[in-house]
Design an enzyme around this catalytic site. Structure first.
Site, PDB file in Angstrom:
ATOM      1  N   CYS I  52       0.915  -1.128   0.100  1.00  0.00           N
ATOM      2  CA  CYS I  52      -0.015  -0.070   0.141  1.00  0.00           C
ATOM      3  C   CYS I  52       1.050   1.373  -0.115  1.00  0.00           C
ATOM      4  O   CYS I  52       1.854   1.345   0.979  1.00  0.00           O
ATOM      5  CB  CYS I  52      -0.787   0.070   1.341  1.00  0.00           C
ATOM      6  SG  CYS I  52      -1.969   1.647   1.557  1.00  0.00           S
ATOM      7  N   ASP I  59      -0.316  -5.782   0.189  1.00  0.00           N
ATOM      8  CA  ASP I  59      -1.819  -6.231  -0.352  1.00  0.00           C
ATOM      9  C   ASP I  59      -1.550  -7.367  -1.137  1.00  0.00           C
ATOM     10  O   ASP I  59      -0.588  -7.719  -1.547  1.00  0.00           O
ATOM     11  CB  ASP I  59      -2.162  -4.988  -1.552  1.00  0.00           C
ATOM     12  CG  ASP I  59      -2.672  -3.773  -0.399  1.00  0.00           C
ATOM     13  OD1 ASP I  59      -3.460  -3.895   0.491  1.00  0.00           O
ATOM     14  OD2 ASP I  59      -2.532  -2.626  -0.836  1.00  0.00           O
ATOM     15  N   VAL I  74       3.983 -13.777 -24.701  1.00  0.00           N
ATOM     16  CA  VAL I  74       4.913 -13.491 -23.825  1.00  0.00           C
ATOM     17  C   VAL I  74       5.795 -14.832 -23.207  1.00  0.00           C
ATOM     18  O   VAL I  74       4.858 -15.610 -23.126  1.00  0.00           O
ATOM     19  CB  VAL I  74       4.235 -12.843 -22.640  1.00  0.00           C
ATOM     20  CG1 VAL I  74       3.255 -13.662 -21.964  1.00  0.00           C
ATOM     21  CG2 VAL I  74       5.324 -12.065 -21.602  1.00  0.00           C
ATOM     22  N   GLU I  75       6.703 -14.587 -22.810  1.00  0.00           N
ATOM     23  CA  GLU I  75       7.662 -15.856 -22.234  1.00  0.00           C
ATOM     24  C   GLU I  75       7.073 -16.031 -20.745  1.00  0.00           C
ATOM     25  O   GLU I  75       7.025 -15.082 -20.044  1.00  0.00           O
ATOM     26  CB  GLU I  75       8.933 -15.789 -22.616  1.00  0.00           C
ATOM     27  CG  GLU I  75       9.782 -16.961 -22.139  1.00  0.00           C
ATOM     28  CD  GLU I  75       9.945 -17.252 -20.669  1.00  0.00           C
ATOM     29  OE1 GLU I  75       9.600 -18.550 -20.352  1.00  0.00           O
ATOM     30  OE2 GLU I  75      10.144 -16.360 -19.849  1.00  0.00           O
ATOM     31  N   HIS I  93      -4.678  -0.084  -5.728  1.00  0.00           N
ATOM     32  CA  HIS I  93      -5.319  -1.240  -6.386  1.00  0.00           C
ATOM     33  C   HIS I  93      -5.820  -0.900  -7.993  1.00  0.00           C
ATOM     34  O   HIS I  93      -5.123  -1.710  -8.694  1.00  0.00           O
ATOM     35  CB  HIS I  93      -6.607  -1.694  -5.933  1.00  0.00           C
ATOM     36  CG  HIS I  93      -6.428  -2.273  -4.688  1.00  0.00           C
ATOM     37  ND1 HIS I  93      -5.122  -2.388  -3.815  1.00  0.00           N
ATOM     38  CD2 HIS I  93      -7.367  -2.859  -3.607  1.00  0.00           C
ATOM     39  CE1 HIS I  93      -5.286  -2.965  -2.520  1.00  0.00           C
ATOM     40  NE2 HIS I  93      -6.611  -3.108  -2.530  1.00  0.00           N
ATOM     41  N   GLU I  94      -6.392   0.313  -8.005  1.00  0.00           N
ATOM     42  CA  GLU I  94      -6.822   0.707  -9.493  1.00  0.00           C
ATOM     43  C   GLU I  94      -5.385   0.716 -10.363  1.00  0.00           C
ATOM     44  O   GLU I  94      -5.331   0.392 -11.513  1.00  0.00           O
ATOM     45  CB  GLU I  94      -7.550   1.771  -9.571  1.00  0.00           C
ATOM     46  CG  GLU I  94      -8.866   1.649  -8.818  1.00  0.00           C
ATOM     47  CD  GLU I  94      -8.931   1.823  -7.373  1.00  0.00           C
ATOM     48  OE1 GLU I  94      -7.897   2.015  -6.667  1.00  0.00           O
ATOM     49  OE2 GLU I  94     -10.045   2.171  -6.682  1.00  0.00           O
TER      50      GLU I  94
END
Ligand code: CA
Ligand code: CA
Ligand code: CA
Ligand code: CA
Ligand code: CA
Ligand code: CA
Ligand code: CA
Ligand code: CA
Ligand code: CA
Ligand code: CA
Ligand code: CA
Ligand code: CA
Ligand code: CA
Ligand code: CA
Ligand code: CA
Ligand code: CA
Lengths: 154, 154, 154, 154, 154, 154, 154, 154, 154, 154
Positions: I52, I59, I74-75, I93-94
């Site tokens: 956070c 979090d 993507v590997e 979070h967003e």
């Protein structure tokens, strides 16, 4: 319809006054009509809420109570009002869960009683509290409460 | 096809008269064809309904009955009609559940019997009632009834 | 690939003749290659069907069999054919479940055996039948069968 | 980072050579750092596959192993390679499950061990195999493995 | 609101300093307000993470701790900070799980304690670790932890 | 009680003769009492069984049928007997599922119909068959059938 | 029993030779007996395994294939053998999943096809691969595959 | 507490007279306090029971009703009493479900309404009935009802 | 075994250095071997953790990423290391969820991408974040992520 | 750690005063750091409680809010306090749910918002309320809320 063993009840079917605290709440009881056999009664109360005594913020719990009645059954509406009376009461999870059970034990004098308090998570970690009055009575059927474990997300 | 142990049955395969009360309902029984071993028979009845004796409003329950037969098996259609006969009968949850079990005990004289009555919530709090005739018999297999706990919403 | 303990098998890997009745079905067995330890073998048979002896209409069941082998293991294809042979056989739920178990007991002479017969509902009420040959053997691991309870709808 | 009790390990963190048979696979072990208490270690291996000894076709199983270590812990990468080595090995369900457990018992000398082998259905009927070395040790906590039962379809 | 038994607490309600290692973390305890009855307290911690001591890569676990308090309750915020302090600590699954439990045992002197460590899979195989201090105390209610088994995919 | 739209029914409430093949089975229909609105009727038939046309061995399926009636409703007992008549009929999964649906389409002339046939696994691989008569009708509510996917074991 | 549309099949009902690679595996097809309607056929294959092309270690997947047949149906035993032939084949998740689907598209010339490949986790992170040949055909019913999401533990 | 839009209500909070038939039941309505936005209200009624018009035996259903209110909201206690009034009413599944919905449509004049009737199995085959008044209104949120499918046993 | 399209990879199969921040983490990519068809790749990452930015406390989130590759895949090991690099990174979070998705979009130039971030609850209320680069591409199959909703307790 | 877009926040990280009514509660907002893309934020609040305006008794709900932010994000702690402020507020289910959503719409000016209010049963019948501000925005990903249906018991 009526039933003589219920003739003393004050709250069932009448006007309900919401008690403002556990102390004010009045439990009621009726004679156990099947007192010659030992059976288990389970109440599931997913709508319990109280306050944190340190911060005043609301806490929530899912409560399950099992008891083997002796001479008395708790009247279910008075039990609901008693549980509702914790709405503005401050108590820690452990203390609150155990004290509900002990009041019922004192009032009903059951052959046996247990409580499971499944509290909603705080800080990501829920607390569950489990108590019973002693060994399960021999030969009486007391199933698991079966509440699913907390999983976080995903 | 027929079977001599069933030759006395009145309700199975014939015209059915719906009994109007538990008293009027007639349970039927057949000889246990495997009476030399101890086994468990489970009936699950998710369609039980009765009336509240105080208000006359309908109550609903999911019932599960386990029994270890002695000389008799209950005939399942007569059991269904007996359970259906509570449709207009007033009884409290605890009383109703236990009295069904006791009538079966008296009629079948089983080695052992238990009933779980899982009642739909009233006032947000469901009641479950659990009774058995005593200790589970030694060496007989009686699994958990495994009914999931009530969760409210969410 | 082959295995000498299996050299007597008639039905496995050869042409299969569907037996027309339980009497006609031939169970086969092989020597238990781990006969010096006590372990449990579970068969789950969700495809069982027989006929109602009164009406001739089909019945369905989900069967689970646990056994602790002695000198013999049941060969699984012959078990499947035996179970399939009930397709046109009339038998009540209790009788049918117990008789399957007893034939296996007689043929395999297991240290212990149990059967759970979970029958599909008739008249809204399913019947489950549970039998075992006696107390679970000490120190052998026999987990719950864990079949979920019937719920009706919703 | 390193840890002296792990200083003998050959396969962990180095180049891995996939063993071609159970005989060729080399289990490794480390000293139990908490050997003064009795606890249970559970491995869940949902990726097990072997061959049918009669037909050469692949079989699949979900394996769960519980053991109470004595002086040794199994090193988990070597366990994985050992389980993987059954990929081209022919063995019946009962034999294969029990032999895995017995090799671990011989190598680790645990206080107690059990295995649950949950095999994918063949002919519509899955086989589960359950073995333990004997009574659960007193006072040690060994939860149910909790694998859900097979249901067919629907 | 306040509560005298909590008057010594340093971390609850004040500024929180995140401890950098388990050694640095300070557990706190309060007097058990219901110390005259034996009950069980369960903490579920789905947010546990530590490092692999061999590779330094993160590991994840879902932890469940049950204990029957003696004179002390663990203060839940200090427990959370203690668990969080493993974030940069290297420890094997078995060692890490057991050492958390043992620190609590030393600090709280509970009547009984157990821990279930459910670790996320590595190499396709999760490890679970289960420990308790000994036989469950007689007459105290300790439900199953009920964590579902790992299933892979599908 | 009676109902004039049902006065032509032959099988409901009378003696039932089990049809020996799909050809012999007689579907019955009643007038749709709500024919001025477009709604969906779903039948769930978890007890379907037929034979493999190559080997003669039994197959099992869980069938779900949705239809939007036009002038006719299928009478449910005649539908059950029709489905039961496949018991000794040989048909491949795809063919069997589609032909059931097409017979209903021809007989009922519904506004729309679909069938989901969820067959039990053979060789470890279940087959599901899904058919509908065309685009879902505009504005009619047809929920998902929601049958859970097959998972193997674990 | 036999069926003329199946008269060319080589692997069904005869001796089976396990193909050693996808190239060696021979898919077979039969005429679609219901080719005048558009329906969906779903195969669920929870027993898929291949090798990692970089390390040679086994990978596992749960595969679900949906297709709307044109003139041909795939014969299910040949499909099983084809899928089994990847047992010693090295291919990345994305490549392997898509190439299975494309071989079926080339061989069956279906109206539409899709594949879902749900791979077991590596490094704690499962990969799912989803492909379809293009827009779902209008008016054909293709339900969700409904495979539950991966959850880790807890 | 009170609320002027509710001042006409007769059954809520007063003495309740159980209506003896759907005709006798009196629905009540209140003004929609949020009538300037289009939203959906869902009632879930797992306690519905009526009688079979042919045999007089009880039927059971789980009902879910969604509606987008116009000027009126149905008062929930009067809805409950209306549903309860079917207790001694004979009606087929399709007819009964649709007629409940149509009475609500006539009384509430909602912007849109649907009903799902999930009936308990008879003869092993449950019937579900789904109806809505037409296309879902644009831009209004109406989630799936999500009732799980019937599975039989196992 | 090797594969030329992978010949540039630095982290797969070699020694791994754990990146200390998202900026330091190096994503790697390989050529899409099936670039002529449009398919979806899903990564499920239940082991995500960050800090956070206000309090520095950890979090946790369960992340699911779907993308339709263009020229690049993507590997997966580099993706894992990138996600792990948020362990000591502070982000809301967003912001955190969206920035992971945007970095992948910039690096892979996919035809389409979405992310679901399912964060563990704080203050009893979890936050989920959902983003996609725009309309789902026509005709490409992108199933629901199907993560179950948070329920609190009970 | 800090973040300039959060510098105006009053309730986050400071002392919290519990608002006594919705009117008194102060929502706070921060600038959307990813305002150039359209994404969805979901809050799940299983701890909502208010009072019945007619009887004064507590009601409970599980709320789920989805919104596509414009220039503002709601600060989550202020949202929690706002929701908590309904604890002593009387409101009907429909009114209460919609008014929460509309206050957020007025304060945040989101591109789109919806609310699902899943209320605990009263009289055996739960009410769910669903509202959104209009059509889902094109190309934005808004998954189902997926709350399971109410089932009664059994
Ligand atoms: Ca989780
Ligand atoms: Ca148990
Ligand atoms: Ca158990
Ligand atoms: Ca129900
Ligand atoms: Ca089934
Ligand atoms: Ca237990
Ligand atoms: Ca699987
Ligand atoms: Ca859907
Ligand atoms: Ca599996
Ligand atoms: Ca998890
Ligand atoms: Ca949906
Ligand atoms: Ca089944
Ligand atoms: Ca979908
Ligand atoms: Ca809840
Ligand atoms: Ca959806
Ligand atoms: Ca039920």
């Amino acid at each position: 319809m009526s039933d003589t063993i219920y003739s003393n009840l004050k709250q069932l079917g009448g006007d309900t006054v919401q008690p403002r605290s556990p102390e004010e709440a009045e439990l009621e009881r009726v004679q156990n009509p099947q007192a010659d056999v030992a059976y288990n009664v389970r109440f599931t109360a997913p709508e319990f809420t109280s306050l944190c005594p340190m911060t005043g913020q609301p806490d929530f719990a899912h409560l399950v109570i099992d008891y083997v009645p002796g001479q008395w059954l708790v009247e279910s509406k008075s039990l609901k009002l008693y549980l509702t009376s914790f709405r503005n009461h401050g108590a820690f999870h452990e203390d609150c869960t155990i004290s509900i059970a002990r009041r019922l034990v004192g009032f009903l004098e059951p052959a046996w009683l247990r409580i499971g308090g499944y509290w909603y998570p705080r800080g990501g970690i829920p607390i569950d509290v489990f108590w019973q009055t002693g060994e399960m009575p021999e030969g009486v059927w007391i199933p698991d409460q079966g509440v699913p474990p907390y999983r976080g997300r995903g």
